[in-house]
Design a protein around this motif. Structure first.
Motif, mmCIF file in Angstrom:
data_model
loop_
_atom_site.group_PDB
_atom_site.id
_atom_site.type_symbol
_atom_site.label_atom_id
_atom_site.label_comp_id
_atom_site.label_asym_id
_atom_site.label_seq_id
_atom_site.Cartn_x
_atom_site.Cartn_y
_atom_site.Cartn_z
ATOM 1 N N ASN A 85 61.661 61.219 -36.036
ATOM 2 C CA ASN A 85 61.049 61.170 -35.072
ATOM 3 C C ASN A 85 59.863 62.078 -34.860
ATOM 4 O OD1 ASN A 85 62.869 59.109 -33.762
ATOM 5 N ND2 ASN A 85 64.134 60.956 -33.260
ATOM 6 N N THR A 86 60.180 63.286 -35.358
ATOM 7 C CA THR A 86 59.112 64.266 -35.457
ATOM 8 C C THR A 86 57.776 63.899 -36.556
ATOM 9 O OG1 THR A 86 60.560 65.905 -35.336
ATOM 10 C CG2 THR A 86 58.320 66.540 -36.317
ATOM 11 N N ASP A 103 63.350 65.315 -39.302
ATOM 12 C CA ASP A 103 63.650 64.164 -38.170
ATOM 13 C C ASP A 103 62.493 63.017 -38.114
ATOM 14 O OD1 ASP A 103 64.388 62.709 -36.081
ATOM 15 O OD2 ASP A 103 64.265 64.426 -34.575
ATOM 16 N N ALA A 133 62.956 67.172 -33.068
ATOM 17 C CA ALA A 133 62.303 65.923 -32.702
ATOM 18 C C ALA A 133 61.545 66.134 -31.603
ATOM 19 C CB ALA A 133 63.287 64.940 -32.294
ATOM 20 N N ALA A 134 60.265 65.545 -31.574
ATOM 21 C CA ALA A 134 59.507 65.502 -30.441
ATOM 22 C C ALA A 134 59.636 64.507 -29.316
ATOM 23 C CB ALA A 134 58.025 65.342 -31.035
ATOM 24 N N TYR A 170 62.054 70.191 -38.795
ATOM 25 C CA TYR A 170 61.233 69.975 -37.627
ATOM 26 C C TYR A 170 62.272 69.576 -36.643
ATOM 27 C CZ TYR A 170 57.364 70.513 -41.192
ATOM 28 O OH TYR A 170 56.632 70.967 -41.861
ATOM 29 N N SER A 201 53.953 63.086 -35.185
ATOM 30 C CA SER A 201 53.040 63.973 -36.107
ATOM 31 C C SER A 201 51.844 62.854 -36.569
ATOM 32 C CB SER A 201 53.610 64.638 -37.069
ATOM 33 O OG SER A 201 52.530 65.376 -38.011
#
Length: 584
Positions: free
Chosen positions: A407-408, A405, A575-576, A573, A412
């Protein structure tokens, strides 16, 4: 005169009565009056009767002579009036009807009236004029009108329109009037046709899908159609007509240039320029116009057409950018292939040198050459980093791709971004609310984002601001033409990463070269000029695209596009959540 005549008639009547009485007495033998007296009375009656007969006859003859002379005078005056109203002849195409004001009988008519009404002149004489014109209301003591349009039905059944004027003629005892009229049926038809033509022109003028206008040299709009009001965003044509033309140009110098071209040109002038809309926004317009001359040297007004070519102009600009970026892509492909080939060959040389240094280390048991060998070893490592950058520009496929993703990855990178010394930078992040899953090499995309963020921070610092600003955005883009023009998936959904700063910015000639190997705007030794070259190569390895837009003093916007994966594949991963941080 009339009272005097009445008195004379009354006296004569009294005398006759007296004479009759006297004669009755004189001829009556039984009357007590003597015979002589009766004889005298008889003679008196005879004399008086004879005198009355003589003088009465003369009076009657004189009276009829006077009436005849008065009638002749009236007829002569009437003929003069008729001749005047007939215009001596019938060449003026106006009909005249002279009629008795009390009995409404037609006394005379000219030839034109006979032609217009379709009735013989002899048949008109004596006709009641009210029978000809039924729609006239005739008052008792005045004429019904001075001038009016009347409808007349001919014997054939056709209806004609006449323009009539009525005037009164005074002639002693008799009151006459004259009706003059002209057949205006053709004029009415022409006026109706003209009215219909104007209606058609009005409908065409306001429905044509091109803006039309007419303006004075001083800048006043004389006429404009509805389409022009729509193009310029005005609520209606009347509001547009109150706006001077110089206010419609985004740059008034364009209007002055256009007027200069019109005054020097013989025909049409075509000019593309920016116009200002009612809301204040601007559009691209193509003006096709010409000058209408009052004399050979004096301009009366301008008239022409205006087309909204904003979409066409945007397509031209987009195609120009696409062509430029396609040319850049071709140039970078050529440079990348050349650099990749050289890098492979140079890498082989470096590997041999590295091997030889290792052999030297083994043979140098005393360690007398260790410092020199360390120096050579470091130089070879630096050379290897150059080789890696050149190999990245060659666009080789990414190693170990995973589904991630975007966004992840962005979060990071922001969490592990190296410390940037100097002034504080405000960072704002806007991440997409939905996952943006792509197949990438996480390590390489991390390098791309780190390089773009470091360049943005350096641009902000070089501008000398106490506080700079960097904005990071991610979004899902729907199918459509992407400004890079070199992205192979522009008809497919894709993810975008935007890094925007308010730094010093770059002029166009610098932007065109930022991806070239070893090109840098920094001082010698501070930057190898391979960072954005590697970024370009990595993005191409992922079959993506990158665009950079910049303006000196405003800032720079870099946008990375990566193809979204299809199907139900899940990212490695999650999304954060989005957040705002400071790069300090």
């Amino acid at each position: 005169m009339v009272d005097k005549r009445k008195n004379i008639v009354s006296i004569a009547a009294v005398l006759l009565i007296i004479i009759l009485l006297l004669s009755t007495i004189s001829f009556n033998e039984t009357s007590p009056i003597s015979r002589n007296i009766r004889i005298v009375l008889g003679l008196g009656f005879f004399v008086i009767s004879t005198a009355l007969i003589v003088f009465g006859s003369r009076y009657i003859i004189h009276h009829f002579d006077s009436q005849e002379r008065s009638g002749r005078t009236m007829i002569r005056q009437l003929e003069e009036r008729i001749t005047y109203y007939q215009g001596i002849n019938d060449s003026n195409l106006t009909g005249y009807l002279v009629f008795d004001r009390f009995h409404f009988h037609i006394i005379d008519a000219n030839t034109v009236s006979s032609i217009i009404l379709g009735i013989a002149r002899d048949a008109l004489i004596g006709t009641d004029i009210r029978e000809l014109f039924h729609d006239i209301r005739w008052p008792e003591n005045e004429l019904p009108f001075h001038q009016s349009e009347l409808q007349y039905s001919t014997e054939s059944g056709s209806v004609i329109t006449i323009l009539a004027s009525m005037a009164q003629l005074e002639s002693h005892k008799h009151q006459l009037a004259v009706l003059s009229f002209t057949d205006i049926s053709n004029r009415v038809k022409i006026e109706q046709a003209l009215k219909e033509s104007r209606t058609r022109y009005h409908n065409l003028f306001h429905s044509i899908p091109i803006g039309l206008y007419q303006s004075t040299k001083e800048g006043l709009l004389v006429e404009a159609n509805s389409r022009l009001a729509d193009i310029l965003g005005f609520p209606d044509v009347s509001t547009l007509l109150t706006t001077p033309t110089f206010k419609l140009f985004e740059d008034e110098r364009d209007r002055e240039e256009l007027i200069g071209l019109l005054e020097s040109a013989d025909g049409m002038v075509v000019k593309e320029t920016k116009l200002r809309r009612y809301s204040g926004s601007s559009i691209w317009a193509r003006i096709t116009t010409h000058a209408v001359l009052e004399t050979q040297s004096d301009t009366r007004y301008f008239e022409g057409a205006i087309e909204d070519i904003t979409e066409e102009k945007n397509r031209e600009i987009e195609e120009e950018i696409i062509d430029k970026l396609a040319s850049r892509s071709l140039r970078m492909d050529t440079v990348g292939k050349l650099a990749g080939g050289l890098a492979h060959e140079f890498n082989n040389i470096l590997a041999a040198m590295k091997l030889r240094i290792n052999v030297c280390r083994i043979n140098d048991k005393a360690g007398s050459n260790t410092s020199d060998l360390d120096y050579f070893d470091g130089a070879i490592d630096r050379a290897n980093s150059y080789v890696e950058g050149l190999l990245a520009a060659a666009g080789d496929p990414p190693e170990d791709p995973i589904i991630a993703d975007i966004n992840t990855i962005v979060m990071s990178v922001l969490d592990t971004l190296p410390h940037i010394e100097g002034k504080s930078i405000e960072q704002t992040t806007f991440l997409s609310s939905e996952p943006l899953c792509v197949r990438v090499s996480a390590e390489q995309i991390t390098f791309v984002l780190t390089e773009l963020l470091q360049n943005a921070a350096q641009a902000v610092h070089s501008k000398g601001k106490s506080t700079g600003k960097i904005t990071i955005l991610t979004a899902r883009k729907t199918p459509g033409r992407v400004m890079s023009g070199v992205i192979p998936f522009y008809n497919e959904p894709h993810a975008s990463i935007t890094v925007q700063d308010n730094g010093c910015g770059m002029p166009p000639e610098i932007v065109d070269r930022v991806f070239e190997p070893f090109f840098t705007t920094q001082e010698f030794g501070q930057n190898r000029g391979l960072g954005l070259t590697r970024v370009y190569g990595i993005i191409r390895q992922h079959k993506g695209g990158i665009t950079i837009h910049s303006k000196p003093g405003i800032g720079t916007t870099a946008m990375v596009f990566l193809p979204l994966i299809s199907g139900n594949e899940r990212p490695v991963y999650a999304a954060a959540p989005p957040q705002d941080d400071d790069i300090s």
